[in-house]
Design a protein around this motif. Structure first.
Motif, mmCIF file in Angstrom:
data_model
loop_
_atom_site.group_PDB
_atom_site.id
_atom_site.type_symbol
_atom_site.label_atom_id
_atom_site.label_comp_id
_atom_site.label_asym_id
_atom_site.label_seq_id
_atom_site.Cartn_x
_atom_site.Cartn_y
_atom_site.Cartn_z
ATOM 1 N N ALA A 1 -39.587 -1.764 -10.758
ATOM 2 C CA ALA A 1 -39.951 -2.990 -11.245
ATOM 3 C C ALA A 1 -39.150 -3.612 -12.073
ATOM 4 C CB ALA A 1 -41.499 -3.246 -11.417
ATOM 5 N N ARG A 2 -38.925 -2.757 -13.274
ATOM 6 C CA ARG A 2 -38.258 -3.264 -14.453
ATOM 7 C C ARG A 2 -36.576 -3.587 -13.911
ATOM 8 N NH1 ARG A 2 -39.418 -3.059 -19.615
ATOM 9 N NH2 ARG A 2 -41.012 -1.632 -19.183
ATOM 10 N N ASP A 3 -36.131 -2.762 -13.316
ATOM 11 C CA ASP A 3 -34.999 -2.645 -12.712
ATOM 12 C C ASP A 3 -34.734 -4.061 -11.817
ATOM 13 O OD1 ASP A 3 -34.286 -0.393 -13.774
ATOM 14 O OD2 ASP A 3 -34.668 0.763 -12.090
ATOM 15 N N VAL A 4 -35.659 -4.520 -11.191
ATOM 16 C CA VAL A 4 -35.592 -5.758 -10.298
ATOM 17 C C VAL A 4 -35.197 -7.076 -11.099
ATOM 18 C CG1 VAL A 4 -36.848 -7.209 -8.839
ATOM 19 C CG2 VAL A 4 -36.870 -4.873 -8.454
ATOM 20 N N VAL A 5 -35.878 -7.082 -12.327
ATOM 21 C CA VAL A 5 -35.822 -8.302 -13.425
ATOM 22 C C VAL A 5 -34.448 -7.813 -13.943
ATOM 23 C CG1 VAL A 5 -36.841 -9.073 -15.314
ATOM 24 C CG2 VAL A 5 -38.279 -8.245 -13.625
ATOM 25 N N ALA A 6 -34.073 -6.499 -14.422
ATOM 26 C CA ALA A 6 -32.672 -6.441 -14.821
ATOM 27 C C ALA A 6 -31.816 -6.936 -14.059
ATOM 28 C CB ALA A 6 -32.762 -5.172 -15.386
ATOM 29 N N HIS A 7 -31.655 -6.641 -12.829
ATOM 30 C CA HIS A 7 -30.590 -7.199 -11.960
ATOM 31 C C HIS A 7 -30.432 -8.805 -11.844
ATOM 32 C CE1 HIS A 7 -28.487 -7.939 -8.397
ATOM 33 N NE2 HIS A 7 -29.548 -8.413 -7.848
ATOM 34 N N ILE A 8 -31.674 -9.311 -11.931
ATOM 35 C CA ILE A 8 -31.696 -10.698 -11.877
ATOM 36 C C ILE A 8 -31.222 -11.241 -13.055
ATOM 37 C CG2 ILE A 8 -33.591 -12.735 -12.113
ATOM 38 C CD1 ILE A 8 -32.942 -11.876 -9.281
ATOM 39 N N VAL A 9 -31.490 -10.736 -14.314
ATOM 40 C CA VAL A 9 -30.682 -11.252 -15.516
ATOM 41 C C VAL A 9 -29.544 -11.009 -15.454
ATOM 42 C CG1 VAL A 9 -30.711 -10.657 -18.015
ATOM 43 C CG2 VAL A 9 -33.008 -11.007 -16.814
ATOM 44 N N VAL A 10 -28.770 -9.722 -15.133
ATOM 45 C CA VAL A 10 -27.573 -9.433 -14.960
ATOM 46 C C VAL A 10 -26.668 -10.563 -13.884
ATOM 47 C CG1 VAL A 10 -25.877 -7.792 -13.955
ATOM 48 C CG2 VAL A 10 -27.476 -7.233 -15.518
ATOM 49 N N MET A 11 -27.580 -11.031 -12.870
ATOM 50 C CA MET A 11 -26.754 -12.182 -11.927
ATOM 51 C C MET A 11 -26.698 -13.392 -12.692
ATOM 52 S SD MET A 11 -25.890 -10.416 -9.357
ATOM 53 C CE MET A 11 -25.459 -11.975 -8.138
ATOM 54 N N GLN B 1 -22.479 -21.613 -6.036
ATOM 55 C CA GLN B 1 -22.955 -20.349 -6.077
ATOM 56 C C GLN B 1 -24.218 -19.891 -6.546
ATOM 57 O OE1 GLN B 1 -20.550 -18.277 -8.910
ATOM 58 N NE2 GLN B 1 -20.173 -16.336 -7.615
ATOM 59 N N ILE B 2 -24.642 -20.652 -7.762
ATOM 60 C CA ILE B 2 -25.933 -20.385 -8.206
ATOM 61 C C ILE B 2 -27.016 -20.677 -6.904
ATOM 62 C CG2 ILE B 2 -27.761 -21.443 -9.675
ATOM 63 C CD1 ILE B 2 -25.520 -22.168 -11.618
ATOM 64 N N ASP B 3 -26.799 -21.691 -6.243
ATOM 65 C CA ASP B 3 -27.842 -22.034 -5.289
ATOM 66 C C ASP B 3 -27.809 -20.721 -4.355
ATOM 67 O OD1 ASP B 3 -29.840 -23.652 -4.072
ATOM 68 O OD2 ASP B 3 -28.191 -24.321 -2.481
ATOM 69 N N GLU B 4 -26.549 -20.551 -3.784
ATOM 70 C CA GLU B 4 -26.317 -19.332 -2.591
ATOM 71 C C GLU B 4 -26.409 -17.741 -3.016
ATOM 72 O OE1 GLU B 4 -22.913 -20.478 -0.434
ATOM 73 O OE2 GLU B 4 -23.515 -22.460 -0.072
ATOM 74 N N VAL B 5 -26.207 -17.894 -4.245
ATOM 75 C CA VAL B 5 -26.474 -15.957 -4.511
ATOM 76 C C VAL B 5 -27.749 -15.960 -5.485
ATOM 77 C CG1 VAL B 5 -25.325 -14.420 -5.816
ATOM 78 C CG2 VAL B 5 -23.902 -15.935 -4.456
ATOM 79 N N LEU B 6 -27.720 -16.919 -6.620
ATOM 80 C CA LEU B 6 -28.748 -16.372 -7.621
ATOM 81 C C LEU B 6 -30.113 -16.940 -7.168
ATOM 82 C CD1 LEU B 6 -29.631 -15.443 -10.440
ATOM 83 C CD2 LEU B 6 -28.912 -17.543 -11.348
ATOM 84 N N SER B 7 -30.028 -18.197 -6.861
ATOM 85 C CA SER B 7 -31.353 -18.988 -6.404
ATOM 86 C C SER B 7 -32.205 -18.228 -5.080
ATOM 87 C CB SER B 7 -31.196 -20.418 -6.208
ATOM 88 O OG SER B 7 -32.278 -20.962 -5.840
ATOM 89 N N ASP B 8 -30.990 -17.648 -4.282
ATOM 90 C CA ASP B 8 -31.771 -16.962 -2.910
ATOM 91 C C ASP B 8 -32.056 -15.689 -3.492
ATOM 92 O OD1 ASP B 8 -30.952 -18.987 -1.443
ATOM 93 O OD2 ASP B 8 -29.425 -18.112 -0.367
ATOM 94 N N ASP B 9 -31.503 -15.054 -4.425
ATOM 95 C CA ASP B 9 -31.887 -13.705 -5.012
ATOM 96 C C ASP B 9 -33.165 -13.896 -5.673
ATOM 97 O OD1 ASP B 9 -29.979 -11.787 -4.494
ATOM 98 O OD2 ASP B 9 -29.452 -11.542 -6.603
ATOM 99 N N LEU B 10 -33.686 -14.968 -6.294
ATOM 100 C CA LEU B 10 -34.849 -15.138 -6.847
ATOM 101 C C LEU B 10 -36.219 -14.995 -5.770
ATOM 102 C CD1 LEU B 10 -34.311 -17.850 -9.424
ATOM 103 C CD2 LEU B 10 -34.603 -15.510 -9.929
ATOM 104 N N VAL B 11 -35.833 -15.516 -4.829
ATOM 105 C CA VAL B 11 -36.755 -15.502 -3.721
ATOM 106 C C VAL B 11 -36.788 -13.931 -2.986
ATOM 107 C CG1 VAL B 11 -37.328 -16.238 -1.140
ATOM 108 C CG2 VAL B 11 -36.398 -17.736 -2.919
ATOM 109 N N LEU B 12 -35.661 -13.302 -2.583
ATOM 110 C CA LEU B 12 -35.912 -12.040 -2.153
ATOM 111 C C LEU B 12 -36.198 -10.861 -3.062
ATOM 112 C CD1 LEU B 12 -32.378 -12.441 -0.368
ATOM 113 C CD2 LEU B 12 -34.628 -12.556 0.605
#
Length: 194
Positions: A38-48, A107-118
């Motif tokens: 679970a922590r790694d998921v958040v770390a990935h989002i922060v890296v993105m 790019q924020i919309d299609e990559v990062l924002s979508d990543d937040l949902v998934l």
């Protein structure tokens, strides 16, 4: 109002609520992403978040790491990206991406924002939270992912195609054609919905 900024803000708020709901003992729980807790998921989002700031020569503001304080790390990264979205000049900056040249806000919309949902689903699954995604987000993501050309989808499924340790989607998980759209989306990106 900027629909991309509004969508990011709404999705980031939902992701932040999921982080805040994680109990301390759950951070090492396995996520649906095989190599991540679970922590790694958040770390990935922060890296993105850091990755989408690079085209405008910005870095994440000083903050605790996701390893030390996942909520504080995400809040700081979120504020940094929101500043870019709120600046018309920065948001319009062109950048190269795996899908070609586009604006930073796209790019924020299609990559990062979508990543937040998934990855919000991943975090919810890992920590026993409500896994229901916003139906509008599901429909939007389904339209995008299901329309991905096969050669690009293959690249997305190839570990390391976008750099060491990066895997965008896993192998497709078969899901019945009459399954709910959220389940079909999850199966398409390599998650087991049930």
């Amino acid at each position: 109002m900027n629909p991309i900024s509004d969508r990011y803000r709404r999705r980031a708020e939902a992701f932040e609520r999921k982080i805040a709901a994680v109990r301390p003992g759950q951070w090492s729980d396995q996520s649906p992403c095989e190599a991540w807790t679970a922590r790694d998921v958040v770390a990935h989002i922060v890296v993105m978040h850091a990755a989408v700031l690079r085209p405008v020569q910005r870095n994440l503001s000083p903050a605790p790491s996701a390893g030390d304080d996942p909520l504080a790390a995400f809040r700081a990264a979120r504020a940094d990206v929101q500043q870019v979205l709120d600046s018309p000049d920065l948001a319009a900056t062109e950048c190269d991406s795996p899908a070609g040249w586009m604006s930073v806000e796209q790019q924020i919309d299609e990559v990062l924002s979508d990543d937040l949902v998934l990855h919000g689903w991943d975090l919810a699954r890992a920590t026993g939270q409500d896994e229901t995604m916003d139906p509008d987000d599901v429909a939007r993501l389904w339209a995008t992912v299901s329309a991905t050309p096969p050669e690009l989808m293959q690249k997305y499924r190839t570990p390391g195609a976008f750099g060491p340790g990066i895997e965008v989607y896993g192998p497709e998980v078969p899901v019945p054609d009459d399954a709910p759209l959220q389940d079909r989306l999850l199966g398409l990106i390599g998650r087991r919905p049930r």
